[in-house]
Design a protein around this motif. Structure first.
Motif, PDB file in Angstrom:
ATOM      1  N   ASN A 200       0.822  -1.200   0.000  1.00 28.09           N
ATOM      2  CA  ASN A 200       0.000   0.000   0.000  1.00 28.09           C
ATOM      3  C   ASN A 200       0.869   1.268   0.000  1.00 28.09           C
ATOM      4  OD1 ASN A 200      -1.890   2.049   0.584  1.00 28.09           O
ATOM      5  ND2 ASN A 200      -1.687   1.662   2.772  1.00 28.09           N
ATOM      6  N   ALA A 208     -10.124   4.422   0.959  1.00 30.82           N
ATOM      7  CA  ALA A 208     -10.189   3.786  -0.358  1.00 30.82           C
ATOM      8  C   ALA A 208     -11.397   2.873  -0.472  1.00 30.82           C
ATOM      9  CB  ALA A 208      -8.918   2.964  -0.602  1.00 30.82           C
ATOM     10  N   LYS A 287     -10.019   7.461  -2.425  1.00 30.38           N
ATOM     11  CA  LYS A 287      -9.235   6.839  -3.487  1.00 30.38           C
ATOM     12  C   LYS A 287     -10.103   5.749  -4.100  1.00 30.38           C
ATOM     13  CE  LYS A 287      -5.501   5.578  -5.654  1.00 30.38           C
ATOM     14  NZ  LYS A 287      -5.135   6.452  -6.769  1.00 30.38           N
ATOM     15  N   SER A 289     -10.923   2.536  -6.291  1.00 22.42           N
ATOM     16  CA  SER A 289     -10.158   1.370  -6.698  1.00 22.42           C
ATOM     17  C   SER A 289     -11.073   0.265  -7.191  1.00 22.42           C
ATOM     18  CB  SER A 289      -9.330   0.861  -5.511  1.00 22.42           C
ATOM     19  OG  SER A 289      -8.774  -0.388  -5.818  1.00 22.42           O
ATOM     20  N   TRP A 341      -3.391   0.649  -5.706  1.00 22.93           N
ATOM     21  CA  TRP A 341      -4.786   0.487  -5.292  1.00 22.93           C
ATOM     22  C   TRP A 341      -5.659   0.214  -6.499  1.00 22.93           C
ATOM     23  CZ3 TRP A 341      -7.147  -0.801  -1.160  1.00 22.93           C
ATOM     24  CH2 TRP A 341      -6.529  -0.592   0.079  1.00 22.93           C
TER      25      TRP A 341
END
Ligand SMILES: *[C@@H]1O[C@H](CO)[C@@H](O)[C@H](O)[C@H]1NC(C)=O
Length: 341
Positions: A200, A208, A287, A289, A341
Motif C-alpha cells: 500500500n 479507499a 481513493k 479502486s 490500489w
C-alpha cells in the motif's frame, strides 16, 4: 474481557458495592458513592446516540479525547489484540446469524496463524423489546467476535452502527487499518492484510473503496426511500465523492479524523455518504479502486490476486470465492502482481 461495570483500578469498588447491596434496598444510589459513579449513571441513563445528535459543544483540543469518553461499550464486545494490521468491521443484523456463520467458516477462517494480523468483528444493535437477544449473547460466548451497540438495530441506524464500531476500534484496538464491510460481502483475507502491510503506497490519510460517480451521488428526497434524507438534515443536492458501503478502507489516522469530524456534522442515515461528508470535512480524498467490486460477476481464480472486496454473495458463493482465493495463493504466479490500489 472487561465485564465489570466499574472503572478499572477503582480501589475497593467491589467491597463498597457488596456493602451497599447488603445495607440498602436501593443499590441504584450506591453508584453515586463509587469513584466516577455519578458519571457512569449519567451515561447509563442516556442512550449512546444522543452524543451524536447534540450540537457540538466540545472545543477542538478536547476532541481527540472525546472518542474515548462517555461510551460504555458494555460486556458484549470482542477481545482485540493490539498491533494488528487490519480490523474488519462487518455490519450485520441480529437476524443474520446464518450469514455470520458462513463468513466464520469461509473468508474469516484461518488455516494457520496469518503472517499479517487481522480480525473480524460483527457490528450488531439491539433487537426491539429485548436488547441484545439471548442468541446474540450465545454467539458472543461461542465466537467472541460480536460487538453489540446501544442503538436499535434498524436500517436507518446503520450510521450509528458504523460510528460505534469505528469508535470502539479506535479506543480498544488501534489497528493500522480498518475495513468497513457488510455481511453479504466477501473479503480477501489472503491478500488485503499483506497488501496493506507491504505494498500500500498510501500509509496515512487513506480512504479507499469503490467511489460513486457524480450521477450516483444525488441526495434522495423521496420520503418513502430507504435512503431518504430531508433538506433539514443535509441541504446540498449532491453528496461529495464517497466510497460505497460495500467496503472501504481507512488508515488509523484517517479513521480518527473522520470520527473527529462527526462531532460537528449532523448525522444522516446514509452511512457511506455520511462517511464521505466527514472525510471531506477532514480533508481526506477518497481513493477509488477497482479492487472493490459492487457485483459478484463469477470472478475467476486469478481475479482473487487483485480483488479485495466483492459484494452480494450468498452462502454457496462465499464458499466458492473462498476456495478461489485460496487457490490464487499458488495459481497465476506468471501474472504480474498489481501493487497499486
Ligand atoms: C436508533 O436507535 C435509537 C436508540 O436505540 C432509537 O431510539 C431510534 O429509534 C433508532 N432510530 C431509528 C431510525 O431506527
Amino acid at each position: 474481557m472487561h465485564r465489570s461495570p466499574w472503572p478499572r483500578g477503582a480501589p475497593g469498588a467491589q467491597r463498597v458495592w457488596s456493602a451497599c447491596l447488603l445495607l440498602s434496598s436501593i443499590p441504584f444510589w450506591c453508584l453515586l458513592l463509587l469513584p466516577d459513579g455519578a458519571q457512569k449513571l449519567r451515561w447509563a441513563s442516556r442512550p449512546f446516540f444522543a452524543a451524536w445528535q447534540e450540537p457540538p459543544q466540545r472545543t477542538h483540543s478536547a476532541a481527540g479525547n472525546s472518542a474515548h469518553q462517555g461510551v460504555d461499550f458494555g460486556p458484549l464486545q470482542p477481545h482485540c489484540e493490539p498491533g494488528q494490521v487490519l480490523l474488519i468491521l462487518v455490519t450485520s443484523a441480529p437476524g443474520n446469524a446464518a450469514s455470520r456463520q458462513v463468513i466464520r467458516r469461509t473468508w474469516a477462517a484461518r488455516e494457520k496463524p496469518p503472517p499479517y494480523q487481522w480480525q473480524v468483528v460483527f457490528l450488531i444493535g439491539q433487537s426491539p423489546g429485548e436488547g441484545a437477544s439471548r442468541q446474540i449473547r450465545q454467539e458472543q460466548e461461542d465466537f467472541g467476535d460480536v460487538l453489540v451497540g446501544n442503538y436499535l438495530d434498524t436500517y436507518r441506524n446503520l450510521t450509528l452502527k458504523v460510528l460505534h464500531g469505528v469508535r470502539w476500534a479506535l479506543s480498544r484496538c488501534r489497528p493500522s487499518y480498518l475495513l468497513k464491510t457488510d455481511d453479504d460481502c466477501f473479503v480477501n483475507t489472503e491478500r488485503l492484510p499483506e497488501f496493506l502491510a507491504r505494498q500500500n503506497p498510501l500509509r496515512t490519510g487513506l480512504y479507499a473503496g469503490s467511489v460513486f460517480a457524480r450521477e450516483k451521488r444525488k441526495v434522495i428526497r423521496h420520503p418513502s426511500s430507504k435512503w431518504y434524507v430531508p433538506r433539514e438534515a443535509y441541504s446540498p443536492e449532491e453528496y461529495p465523492p464517497y466510497a460505497s458501503g460495500i467496503g472501504y478502507v481507512l488508515s488509523l489516522d484517517a479513521a480518527a479524523r473522520v470520527l473527529r469530524a462527526a462531532e460537528s456534522v449532523p448525522i444522516i442515515p446514509v452511512e457511506d455518504a455520511y462517511v464521505g461528508i466527514l472525510a471531506q470535512r477532514a480533508g481526506l480524498r477518497p481513493k477509488s479502486s477497482a479492487r472493490f467490486a459492487k457485483q459478484n460477476a463469477r470472478w475467476r481464480v486469478c481475479n482473487f490476486r487483485y480483488l479485495m472486496v466483492v459484494h452480494s454473495l450468498g452462502a454457496p458463493e462465499q464458499e466458492l470465492a473462498t476456495r478461489r482465493m485460496r487457490e490464487a495463493r499458488h495459481a497465476c504466479r506468471d501474472r504480474p502482481e498489481v501493487t497499486r490500489w
